[in-house]
Design a protein around this motif. Structure first.
Motif, short mmCIF file in Angstrom:
data_model
loop_
_atom_site.label_atom_id
_atom_site.label_comp_id
_atom_site.label_asym_id
_atom_site.label_seq_id
_atom_site.Cartn_x
_atom_site.Cartn_y
_atom_site.Cartn_z
N LEU A 164 -14.85 3.79 -28.51
CA LEU A 164 -15.01 2.59 -28.85
C LEU A 164 -16.42 2.06 -28.99
O LEU A 164 -16.82 1.38 -30.14
CB LEU A 164 -14.35 1.69 -27.85
CG LEU A 164 -14.14 0.07 -28.24
CD1 LEU A 164 -13.55 -0.02 -30.05
CD2 LEU A 164 -13.34 -0.63 -27.46
N THR A 165 -17.09 2.49 -28.15
CA THR A 165 -18.67 2.35 -28.50
C THR A 165 -19.19 2.90 -29.86
O THR A 165 -19.98 2.39 -30.42
CB THR A 165 -19.51 3.05 -27.22
OG1 THR A 165 -19.18 2.29 -25.93
CG2 THR A 165 -20.99 2.66 -27.51
N VAL A 166 -18.95 4.17 -29.98
CA VAL A 166 -19.40 4.75 -31.02
C VAL A 166 -18.58 4.13 -32.49
O VAL A 166 -19.42 3.71 -33.42
CB VAL A 166 -19.00 6.24 -31.22
CG1 VAL A 166 -19.05 6.67 -32.53
CG2 VAL A 166 -19.92 7.02 -30.20
N ASN A 167 -17.56 3.90 -32.58
CA ASN A 167 -16.99 3.15 -33.62
C ASN A 167 -17.53 1.76 -33.82
O ASN A 167 -17.68 1.22 -34.78
CB ASN A 167 -15.43 3.12 -33.43
CG ASN A 167 -14.77 4.43 -33.78
OD1 ASN A 167 -14.37 4.89 -34.88
ND2 ASN A 167 -14.62 5.49 -32.84
N GLY A 168 -17.65 1.00 -32.71
CA GLY A 168 -18.31 -0.38 -32.94
C GLY A 168 -19.70 -0.21 -33.15
O GLY A 168 -19.96 -1.04 -34.01
N ILE A 169 -20.61 0.74 -32.92
CA ILE A 169 -22.13 0.88 -33.45
C ILE A 169 -22.04 1.23 -34.83
O ILE A 169 -22.65 0.54 -35.77
CB ILE A 169 -22.69 1.77 -32.61
CG1 ILE A 169 -23.01 1.31 -31.08
CG2 ILE A 169 -24.08 2.03 -33.18
CD1 ILE A 169 -23.76 0.07 -31.03
N GLU A 170 -20.97 2.04 -35.30
CA GLU A 170 -20.90 2.09 -36.72
C GLU A 170 -20.42 1.16 -37.56
O GLU A 170 -21.07 0.90 -38.61
CB GLU A 170 -19.87 3.45 -36.92
CG GLU A 170 -20.52 4.56 -36.32
CD GLU A 170 -19.34 5.76 -36.60
OE1 GLU A 170 -19.79 6.97 -36.48
OE2 GLU A 170 -18.22 5.75 -36.48
N ALA A 171 -19.78 0.07 -36.81
CA ALA A 171 -19.19 -1.10 -37.42
C ALA A 171 -20.44 -2.00 -37.81
O ALA A 171 -20.66 -2.50 -38.73
CB ALA A 171 -17.92 -1.59 -36.98
N PHE A 172 -21.08 -2.16 -36.69
CA PHE A 172 -22.18 -2.97 -36.52
C PHE A 172 -23.12 -2.71 -37.40
O PHE A 172 -23.80 -3.48 -38.20
CB PHE A 172 -22.84 -3.24 -34.94
CG PHE A 172 -21.77 -4.11 -34.08
CD1 PHE A 172 -20.44 -4.02 -34.06
CD2 PHE A 172 -22.46 -4.97 -33.15
CE1 PHE A 172 -19.73 -4.73 -33.19
CE2 PHE A 172 -21.74 -5.62 -32.31
CZ PHE A 172 -20.39 -5.64 -32.48
N ALA A 173 -23.80 -1.54 -37.40
CA ALA A 173 -24.89 -0.85 -38.20
C ALA A 173 -24.48 -0.93 -39.59
O ALA A 173 -25.47 -1.44 -40.58
CB ALA A 173 -24.99 0.52 -37.78
N SER A 174 -23.41 -0.82 -40.09
CA SER A 174 -22.65 -1.17 -41.34
C SER A 174 -22.88 -2.70 -41.85
O SER A 174 -22.86 -2.62 -43.06
CB SER A 174 -21.24 -0.38 -41.56
OG SER A 174 -21.20 0.85 -41.22
N ALA A 175 -22.43 -3.44 -40.96
CA ALA A 175 -22.45 -4.91 -41.54
C ALA A 175 -23.73 -5.38 -41.60
O ALA A 175 -24.19 -6.46 -42.02
CB ALA A 175 -21.56 -5.59 -40.30
#
Length: 484
Positions: free
Chosen positions: A237-248
């Motif tokens: 969940l950390t990895v997928n979360g960081i990918e979403a945060f960085a994309s936004a």
């Protein structure tokens, strides 16, 4: 990101049946697939006075599991180094020790062993997120900068440093990728999905909409559009979360500064939460994703339950054991993808620093990186992808590159390859993804960050999730405490 620990009883009977498929996939796909020394006077070293030569002996390399299987490419490279050392009569021999358990368990074992001196490790294979922690604790030695040269992919090279000092050498990299069922999309009337560089998440949503509209044109096994590793009990969940945060983020997302201190803002967090919520909508996300790790999502995707999958490069080889090239596609992850991978570091207590450094240089050299790429890993060097004259001589035929691709009769895998023997997607998809990837926060307190981050994000999976504004405030407050 490593494989999470087992969680018996948390999935349905259908999940248990699909797990059998994964066992078959891994048996086929993984038996062929989420740092040089600072010198003998480095802090904590036991090699004697500065400049004293090493005594010949065994060089022990501690690492997590090799996704290419028992006797896989890492062991093959170590065997080749041993052959070369034997021919020189050096008296040195390397031995690989694979640590059991999840990535978190492996980290704990390495920390305990190096802090206590209970294990005679000379080289340790560190997850990229562990480098600041081990460096700040003085458990690994500082290295001379030339060990990481301009051939190493710049984004990957940055994972080996802490406070502008080199403490590790990139061994194999990793990056989030988007796998998709080409046959499902064709059945839905989409022959060429537009998933190249610059694609954003709405592109995936549109394609999932086409799959859902196809109805009975798709197999009965199809349930939802996509799946990812959203289990909050490990790093997924950390990895997928960081990918979403960085994309936004409007600019490059930096939740920590050069000293590992928290620098995020409520506005950045709110935008990231909105993106993550959008990516994980129940209307197109497989419900089991919230309890899934890498193995679970591989099983679900290979079993036909989803049309899209977020995963790591080793899945390219593993999935091709059951899905043909006509059925499986891969593209860069829309938006930003997170870097993973492992780096080699010289343990503080090594009594064989010179030989251990030679081992690290060999394992991370140009030919070794080409061998790792051919075997299914993400290589760390540009030359592995771009130099057609570079070949791997240390691996078995299934991973060996020659003037042309290995003959089909020589291979033990079904991974598509280019005319030079590389994985077919290596140049056009994998390399650009690595070059454009982002890092997770760099801090010696990464464990505290990840635990705090996932604990707050997991609230989105509850029956009454908070608003993005409230969760952003709570997450901001908790990260300020976790990373003072």
């Amino acid at each position: 990101m490593g494989h999470g620990p087992g969680r018996p009883g948390r999935r349905s009977a259908r999940r248990r049946a699909s797990a059998l498929l994964l066992v078959l996939l891994l048996a086929a796909g993984c038996d062929a697939g989420g740092d040089g020394p600072g010198g003998t006077d480095a802090p904590g070293g036991r090699s004697g006075a500065a400049g004293a030569p090493d005594a010949p002996g065994e060089i022990v390399l501690a690492s997590g599991r090799d996704v290419t299987g028992k006797g896989g490419i890492r062991q093959q490279l170590i065997d080749e180094w041993n052959r070369q050392e034997l021919s020189k009569g050096s008296g040195n021999r390397a031995r690989l020790v694979e640590l059991p358990g999840s990535a978190d368990q492996q980290r704990s074992q390495l920390l305990g062993a190096l802090q206590s001196g209970s294990a005679e490790y000379d080289v340790v294979n560190l997850d990229v997120t562990w480098v600041p922690e081990f460096a700040a604790a003085g458990l690994v030695q500082q290295l001379p900068a030339p060990l990481v040269d301009s051939d190493v992919i710049p984004s990957v090279a940055a994972t080996a440093r802490w406070r502008d000092q080199l403490y590790a050498v990139p061994f194999n990299s990793d990056v989030g990728l988007l796998f998709y069922r080409s046959d499902y999309l064709k059945a839905a009337g989409v022959a060429e999905p537009d998933l190249g560089k610059g694609a954003a998440w709405p592109t995936v949503q549109k394609l999932i909409g086409a799959l859902d509209a196809a109805g009975k044109k798709l197999p009965d096994s199809y349930e939802k559009g996509w799946t990812a590793q959203l289990d909050a009990s490990y790093e997924g969940l950390t990895v997928n979360g960081i990918e979403a945060f960085a994309s936004a983020a409007d600019k490059e997302l930096a939740l920590t500064d050069a000293d590992g201190r928290y620098t995020g803002s409520v506005d950045d967090l709110k935008a990231g939460l909105d993106e993550l919520r959008n990516r994980t909508q129940a209307s197109y996300t497989l419900p089991d994703a919230v309890t899934s790790d890498e193995a679970d999502t591989l099983t679900d995707f290979a079993g036909g339950r989803t049309g899209f999958l977020r995963h790591w490069p080793y899945a390219y080889r593993t999935l091709h054991q059951s899905l043909s090239e006509e059925k499986l596609g891969v593209a860069p992850l829309p938006g930003k993808a997170v870097l993973g991978g492992q780096n080699l570091a010289l343990a503080r207590g090594s009594q064989h620093t010179a030989a251990a450094r030679r081992l690290i240089e060999f394992l991370t050299g140009k030919e070794s990186e080409r061998c790792l790429l051919d075997a299914g890993f993400a290589a760390t060097r540009l030359s592995a992808y771009e130099d057609d004259a570079l070949v791997c001589k240390a691996a078995k035929p299934s991973g060996r590159a020659t003037a042309t691709a290995p003959a089909a009769s020589e291979r033990t895998d079904r991974m598509p390859r280019d005319p030079r023997g590389r994985p077919a997607y290596a140049r056009g998809t994998l390399l650009p993804a690595l070059q454009n990837a982002v890092q997770r926060p760099r801090t010696p307190l990464y464990g505290a960050f990840s635990q705090t981050f996932t604990a707050q994000l997991a609230r989105l999976q509850g029956d009454k999730p908070p608003s993005d504004a409230q969760l952003a405030k709570d997450l901001h407050a908790q990260l300020k405490k976790a990373l003072p």
